[in-house]
Design a protein around this motif. Sequence first.
Motif, PDB file in Angstrom:
ATOM      1  N   ARG A  16       0.561  -1.134  -0.018  1.00 37.18           N
ATOM      2  CA  ARG A  16       0.496  -0.383   0.215  1.00 37.18           C
ATOM      3  C   ARG A  16       1.250   1.309   0.080  1.00 37.18           C
ATOM      4  O   ARG A  16       1.776   1.485   0.772  1.00 37.18           O
ATOM      5  N   ALA A  17       0.070   1.796  -1.057  1.00 38.61           N
ATOM      6  CA  ALA A  17       1.347   3.642  -0.502  1.00 38.61           C
ATOM      7  C   ALA A  17       0.835   4.125   1.238  1.00 38.61           C
ATOM      8  O   ALA A  17       0.460   3.565   1.678  1.00 38.61           O
ATOM      9  N   GLY A  18       2.675   4.477   1.312  1.00 36.44           N
ATOM     10  CA  GLY A  18       2.973   5.039   2.352  1.00 36.44           C
ATOM     11  C   GLY A  18       3.394   4.007   3.524  1.00 36.44           C
ATOM     12  O   GLY A  18       3.463   3.914   4.071  1.00 36.44           O
ATOM     13  N   GLN A  19       3.199   2.908   3.037  1.00 37.98           N
ATOM     14  CA  GLN A  19       4.130   1.806   3.567  1.00 37.98           C
ATOM     15  C   GLN A  19       5.450   1.297   3.513  1.00 37.98           C
ATOM     16  O   GLN A  19       6.084   2.279   2.709  1.00 37.98           O
ATOM     17  N   THR A  20       6.100   0.993   4.210  1.00 33.30           N
ATOM     18  CA  THR A  20       7.832   1.509   3.708  1.00 33.30           C
ATOM     19  C   THR A  20       8.823  -0.415   3.472  1.00 33.30           C
ATOM     20  O   THR A  20       8.394  -1.126   3.966  1.00 33.30           O
ATOM     21  N   VAL A  21       9.871  -0.448   2.370  1.00 35.53           N
ATOM     22  CA  VAL A  21       9.935  -1.926   2.065  1.00 35.53           C
ATOM     23  C   VAL A  21      10.884  -1.393   1.972  1.00 35.53           C
ATOM     24  O   VAL A  21      11.900  -0.818   1.763  1.00 35.53           O
ATOM     25  N   LEU A  22      12.001  -2.438   2.381  1.00 36.73           N
ATOM     26  CA  LEU A  22      13.385  -2.841   3.254  1.00 36.73           C
ATOM     27  C   LEU A  22      13.919  -3.993   1.940  1.00 36.73           C
ATOM     28  O   LEU A  22      13.079  -5.042   2.342  1.00 36.73           O
ATOM     29  N   VAL A  23      14.969  -3.776   0.620  1.00 36.19           N
ATOM     30  CA  VAL A  23      15.535  -4.005  -0.189  1.00 36.19           C
ATOM     31  C   VAL A  23      17.220  -4.566   0.406  1.00 36.19           C
ATOM     32  O   VAL A  23      17.426  -3.197   0.415  1.00 36.19           O
ATOM     33  N   GLN A  24      17.597  -5.508  -0.334  1.00 37.60           N
ATOM     34  CA  GLN A  24      18.653  -6.138   0.328  1.00 37.60           C
ATOM     35  C   GLN A  24      19.541  -6.186  -1.303  1.00 37.60           C
ATOM     36  O   GLN A  24      19.190  -6.760  -1.884  1.00 37.60           O
ATOM     37  N   GLY A  25      20.493  -5.378  -1.092  1.00 39.55           N
ATOM     38  CA  GLY A  25      21.437  -5.308  -2.244  1.00 39.55           C
ATOM     39  C   GLY A  25      20.818  -4.675  -3.616  1.00 39.55           C
ATOM     40  O   GLY A  25      19.150  -3.890  -3.492  1.00 39.55           O
ATOM     41  N   THR A  26      21.231  -4.747  -4.973  1.00 45.86           N
ATOM     42  CA  THR A  26      21.182  -3.830  -6.177  1.00 45.86           C
ATOM     43  C   THR A  26      21.388  -4.915  -7.109  1.00 45.86           C
ATOM     44  O   THR A  26      21.651  -4.409  -8.593  1.00 45.86           O
ATOM     45  N   GLY A  27      20.951  -6.598  -7.527  1.00 47.83           N
ATOM     46  CA  GLY A  27      20.065  -6.537  -8.364  1.00 47.83           C
ATOM     47  C   GLY A  27      18.921  -7.185  -8.453  1.00 47.83           C
ATOM     48  O   GLY A  27      18.915  -5.570  -7.971  1.00 47.83           O
ATOM     49  N   GLY A  28      19.212  -7.368  -9.566  1.00 44.86           N
ATOM     50  CA  GLY A  28      17.892  -7.196 -10.822  1.00 44.86           C
ATOM     51  C   GLY A  28      16.374  -7.743  -9.910  1.00 44.86           C
ATOM     52  O   GLY A  28      15.374  -6.318  -9.431  1.00 44.86           O
ATOM     53  N   VAL A  29      16.380  -8.031  -8.467  1.00 46.46           N
ATOM     54  CA  VAL A  29      14.740  -8.566  -7.606  1.00 46.46           C
ATOM     55  C   VAL A  29      14.313  -7.596  -6.954  1.00 46.46           C
ATOM     56  O   VAL A  29      14.073  -6.575  -6.826  1.00 46.46           O
ATOM     57  N   SER A  30      15.653  -7.080  -6.138  1.00 49.93           N
ATOM     58  CA  SER A  30      16.195  -5.238  -5.339  1.00 49.93           C
ATOM     59  C   SER A  30      15.926  -4.464  -6.083  1.00 49.93           C
ATOM     60  O   SER A  30      14.501  -3.682  -5.698  1.00 49.93           O
ATOM     61  N   LEU A  31      16.321  -4.253  -6.790  1.00 54.47           N
ATOM     62  CA  LEU A  31      16.160  -2.913  -7.581  1.00 54.47           C
ATOM     63  C   LEU A  31      14.617  -3.314  -8.828  1.00 54.47           C
ATOM     64  O   LEU A  31      13.878  -1.774  -8.580  1.00 54.47           O
ATOM     65  N   PHE A  32      14.007  -3.981  -8.918  1.00 55.64           N
ATOM     66  CA  PHE A  32      12.666  -4.235  -9.440  1.00 55.64           C
ATOM     67  C   PHE A  32      11.526  -3.394  -8.316  1.00 55.64           C
ATOM     68  O   PHE A  32      11.000  -3.508  -8.351  1.00 55.64           O
TER      69      PHE A  32
ATOM     70  N   THR B 283      12.963   4.787  10.606  1.00 52.06           N
ATOM     71  CA  THR B 283      11.705   4.888  10.625  1.00 52.06           C
ATOM     72  C   THR B 283      10.901   5.011  12.376  1.00 52.06           C
ATOM     73  O   THR B 283      10.270   5.017  12.929  1.00 52.06           O
ATOM     74  N   ASP B 284      11.660   5.982  12.705  1.00 47.54           N
ATOM     75  CA  ASP B 284      11.425   5.966  14.208  1.00 47.54           C
ATOM     76  C   ASP B 284      11.269   5.090  14.935  1.00 47.54           C
ATOM     77  O   ASP B 284      10.591   5.387  15.499  1.00 47.54           O
ATOM     78  N   GLY B 285      12.092   4.159  14.747  1.00 44.33           N
ATOM     79  CA  GLY B 285      11.806   2.877  15.669  1.00 44.33           C
ATOM     80  C   GLY B 285      10.549   2.292  15.933  1.00 44.33           C
ATOM     81  O   GLY B 285      10.554   0.826  15.815  1.00 44.33           O
ATOM     82  N   ARG B 286      10.088   2.288  14.478  1.00 42.60           N
ATOM     83  CA  ARG B 286       8.650   1.550  14.079  1.00 42.60           C
ATOM     84  C   ARG B 286       8.890   0.150  13.438  1.00 42.60           C
ATOM     85  O   ARG B 286       8.223  -0.819  13.785  1.00 42.60           O
ATOM     86  N   GLY B 287      10.003   0.294  12.286  1.00 47.20           N
ATOM     87  CA  GLY B 287      10.636  -0.974  11.592  1.00 47.20           C
ATOM     88  C   GLY B 287       9.644  -0.661  10.259  1.00 47.20           C
ATOM     89  O   GLY B 287       8.742   0.127   9.734  1.00 47.20           O
ATOM     90  N   VAL B 288      10.199  -1.645   8.979  1.00 47.40           N
ATOM     91  CA  VAL B 288       9.498  -1.800   7.753  1.00 47.40           C
ATOM     92  C   VAL B 288       8.291  -2.753   7.521  1.00 47.40           C
ATOM     93  O   VAL B 288       8.074  -3.620   8.997  1.00 47.40           O
ATOM     94  N   ASP B 289       7.889  -2.285   6.653  1.00 46.42           N
ATOM     95  CA  ASP B 289       6.262  -3.133   6.595  1.00 46.42           C
ATOM     96  C   ASP B 289       6.847  -4.588   5.664  1.00 46.42           C
ATOM     97  O   ASP B 289       5.799  -4.967   5.934  1.00 46.42           O
ATOM     98  N   HIS B 290       7.715  -4.061   4.313  1.00 51.89           N
ATOM     99  CA  HIS B 290       8.515  -5.341   4.106  1.00 51.89           C
ATOM    100  C   HIS B 290       9.561  -5.349   3.728  1.00 51.89           C
ATOM    101  O   HIS B 290      10.382  -4.392   4.155  1.00 51.89           O
ATOM    102  N   VAL B 291      10.130  -7.109   3.659  1.00 51.07           N
ATOM    103  CA  VAL B 291      11.883  -6.700   3.536  1.00 51.07           C
ATOM    104  C   VAL B 291      11.344  -8.178   2.233  1.00 51.07           C
ATOM    105  O   VAL B 291      10.921  -8.579   2.731  1.00 51.07           O
ATOM    106  N   VAL B 292      12.114  -7.676   1.484  1.00 52.66           N
ATOM    107  CA  VAL B 292      12.969  -8.583   0.838  1.00 52.66           C
ATOM    108  C   VAL B 292      13.636  -9.119   0.681  1.00 52.66           C
ATOM    109  O   VAL B 292      14.861  -9.040   0.777  1.00 52.66           O
ATOM    110  N   GLU B 293      13.953 -10.256   1.159  1.00 48.70           N
ATOM    111  CA  GLU B 293      15.282 -10.914   2.022  1.00 48.70           C
ATOM    112  C   GLU B 293      15.443 -11.897   0.620  1.00 48.70           C
ATOM    113  O   GLU B 293      15.321 -12.813   0.215  1.00 48.70           O
TER     114      GLU B 293
END
Length: 346
Positions: free
Chosen positions: A166-182, A232-242
């Motif tokens: 959803r708009a406004g959520q936070t996503v953390l991606v790891q590295g700069t490979g194809g999946v992460s950049l998409f 994120t001011d201590g809240r954490g991220v909504d999604h991690v692409v691991e």
Amino acid sequence: MDDARMQAWQLPRFGLRHLERACRPVPRPGPGELLVEVGAVSLNYRDLLVAEGGLLPRLPRMPFVPASDMAGRVVACGAGTQRFRPGDRVMGHFWTQWRDGDPPPALLAHGDSLGGPLPGMLAEYVLLPEEAAVRAPATLDAVAAATLPVAALTAWFALVESGRLRAGQTVLVQGTGGVSLFALQFAAALGARAIVASRDPAKLERARALGAWAGIDTTARPDWDEAALALTDGRGVDHVVEVIGGDNLSRSLRALAAGGRIAQVGFLQDTELRVPALSLMLRRASLHGISVGHRRAFEDMVAAIDALRIAPAIDRIVPFAQAPDAFERLREGAFGKVVIAVGVDA
């Protein structure tokens, strides 16, 4: 084209050192098949593993043509085909039998995927089951479209189809490979905030140019989970692409907001996952395994790419004659996708 010949790269035995260029007959489409003139092929980390003899529980027939991702143009249709006609621009769908809903049993046995154990795409012409073809985006040429079947669909399935981003959520991606950049590009385009974690500061700057909201230098901050919490001011991220696996999953969990979601899409460090059960429970976190996605999601993603005008991040375009160099570049660690230009439409 009965006597026509084509060039293909093949492995007579496992090991990239054995990759060789060969002359083969142009195949003829059977019932339900398309003959596609390949414009471009893109590489995934999976292609390295398969070429070296890993990952697959069932081995392909040798000599084996590697690589899963392709974009090209239909040149002939077998009997009974209805979805495409000659001249249509298409991409191959990795899981050839997975059209929608739950995956078929063959997927669980890793039995119906392009580029292993099914034949791959690194040839001037390939056969595709018509049901495993997806129309290419109108806004992308063959080089760009070839990057979509595995990396882009994995990111889309993780965040949008399965993750309900959803708009406004936070996503953390790891590295700069194809999946992460998409994943970064989809998140930014859909109104989410993307944090990129990378050990390369120069790549972090390039990620910002693609729309990253923030970057974490994991060389300077090996405790990158704490850095994500601070952002994120201590809240954490909504999604991690691991994409790393192993012990890294514990840090992904610590970076997660309550009720957050980890999409496990890779295992660059280790195929075994280690995570503290209590932390998972207290956060009410979800851990979802992602293995690319189904054809309907692929078609939805193509429509979104056209509507949002998303341009894939391409690290390097390598001529067909130099295909082994593309695999080496992938091994080095690319920023985005490595693409092999095959045909005139590339």
